[in-house]
Design an enzyme around this catalytic site. Structure first.
Site, PDB file in Angstrom:
ATOM      1  CB  CYS A   1      26.956  13.263   5.076  1.00  0.00           C
ATOM      2  SG  CYS A   1      28.037  12.162   4.162  1.00  0.00           S
TER       3      CYS A   1
ATOM      4  CB  SER B   1      25.881  10.884   0.991  1.00  0.00           C
ATOM      5  OG  SER B   1      27.103  10.196   0.817  1.00  0.00           O
TER       6      SER B   1
ATOM      7  CG  HIS C   1      26.876  13.626  -3.668  1.00  0.00           C
ATOM      8  ND1 HIS C   1      27.532  14.741  -4.149  1.00  0.00           N
ATOM      9  CD2 HIS C   1      27.853  12.786  -3.229  1.00  0.00           C
ATOM     10  CE1 HIS C   1      28.828  14.581  -4.008  1.00  0.00           C
ATOM     11  NE2 HIS C   1      29.054  13.406  -3.451  1.00  0.00           N
TER      12      HIS C   1
ATOM     13  CG  HIS D   1      23.366   9.334   5.493  1.00  0.00           C
ATOM     14  ND1 HIS D   1      23.367  10.566   4.869  1.00  0.00           N
ATOM     15  CD2 HIS D   1      24.641   8.882   5.436  1.00  0.00           C
ATOM     16  CE1 HIS D   1      24.589  10.836   4.457  1.00  0.00           C
ATOM     17  NE2 HIS D   1      25.386   9.841   4.793  1.00  0.00           N
TER      18      HIS D   1
ATOM     19  CB  CYS E   1      27.645   8.454   7.706  1.00  0.00           C
ATOM     20  SG  CYS E   1      28.225   8.580   5.990  1.00  0.00           S
TER      21      CYS E   1
END
Length: 374
Positions: free
Chosen positions: A48, A50, A53, A70, A181
């Protein structure tokens, strides 16, 4: 009578030792679960933005070394003292949005936050240790940080009891991991946060897994027209397959895309959903909504302290802007139901799985994501 004690497990994990560098597949030691904790064998995990990031040099709040991930699904391996809702063999999804069920947030229908994360600055910089302030991971004698309370980039992980949910034993883990997610965030952004209405017009910016899920949510809500916007035309056929009625590439127009959308939608769309994390696109999403009642929902995460340049006049003229966290779903309550809906073929996750790679190819998976091939 026998007393069974969990032991340390040695397994493979993808460790980010520092920002900006590829993941390193290492042998890690995963400690037994403590009180109200569960150790889970991860069977499948998605990648993902995220996660990307968190290892970006521009993200200043990450802690290293860390095991990210996650968006996973797995099987309970062992449980710590006090755990009553889970047993070895249960199929589960780890939750980066916990639900304790007791705090003022969990008891309110107004939010899907939980007090365990309600005070953090950003969800991708917290839950880096277990609730007792220690880690269950070590590698080469060093403590390794957890990530978002889940750390699914490990063959085994340990999570708090409030960050796990049991799902249908027949569910395919390599598909329903996306409910951890990406799918839930986009689908819920349309249904729960934007509250897309039957017969409405919608614009979805960004056609990654989250954006495509938002398209699916708009369709499920009964939107009459769904504009899908991306600079990658290769995503358009799938977007239409999942419910988009029109696909627009901003690079094909001389005018700003918000002006194009406003013109072709009789003054602006009812709902716009931004799934990229670019503040300029967030601004465009707000500006393409109709005056009077247009709603812009922000899904993407912008890094580096950036903010959206919003004109108060747009808000005075009736436009609204909101944002979503995990699609507004109360995790423990909602995830099993979403899995059941998938099993009942109420929506498709299969189309969102573009590649299936072995664990040791995780860096290749991130490259495919960066290239827009996921």
């Amino acid at each position: 009578m026998y007393l069974l004690l969990s032991k340390v497990i040695k397994c493979k994990a993808a460790i980010a030792w520092e920002a900006g560098n590829p993941f390193s597949i290492e042998e890690v030691e995963v400690a037994p679960p403590k009180e109200h904790e569960i150790r889970v064998k991860i069977v499948a995990t998605g990648v993902c933005r995220s996660d990307a990031h968190a290892v970006s040099p521009s993200f200043k709040e990450g802690l290293f070394p860390v095991i990210l991930g996650h968006e996973g699904a797995g099987i309970v391996e062992s449980t710590g003292p006090g755990v009553t809702e889970f047993k070895p063999g249960d199929k589960v999804i780890p939750l980066y949005v916990p639900q304790c069920g007791q705090c003022k947030f969990c008891l309110s229908p107004k939010t899907n936050l939980c007090e365990k994360i309600s005070k953090i600055k950003t969800p991708i910089s917290d839950q880096d240790l277990m609730p007792d302030g220690t880690s269950r991971f070590t590698c080469k004698g060093k403590q390794i940080y957890h990530f978002m309370g889940t750390s699914t980039f490990s063959e085994y992980t340990v999570v708090a009891e409030t960050s796990l949910v049991k799902i249908d034993a027949a569910a395919p883990l390599d598909k329903v991991c996306l409910i951890g997610c990406g799918f839930s965030t986009g689908y819920g952004a349309s249904l729960n946060t934007a509250k897309v209405e039957p017969g409405s017009t919608c614009a979805v910016f960004g056609l990654g897994g989250v954006g495509l899920s938002a398209v699916m949510g708009c369709k499920a809500a009964g939107a009459s027209r769904i504009l899908a916007i991306d600079i990658n035309k290769d995503k358009f056929s799938l977007a239409k397959e999942l419910g988009a009625t029109d696909c627009l590439n901003p690079q094909d127009f001389k005018k700003p895309i918000q002006e194009v959308i406003t013109e072709i939608s009789n003054g602006g769309v009812d709902f716009a959903i931004e799934c990229i994390g670019n503040v300029a696109v967030m601004k465009a999403a707000l500006e393409c909504t109709t005056v009077g009642w247009g709603t812009c929902t922000i899904v993407g995460v912008a890094l580096g302290g950036q903010s959206i340049p919003v004109s108060p006049m747009e808000l005075i003229m009736g436009k609204k802007i909101n944002a979503t966290f995990f699609g507004g779903w109360k995790s423990v309550d909602s995830i099993p139901k979403l899995v059941s809906d998938y099993m009942a073929k109420k929506f498709s996750l299969d189309a969102l799985v573009t590649y299936t790679l072995p664990f040791d190819k995780i860096n290749d998976a991130f490259e495919l994501m960066y290239e827009g091939k996921r």
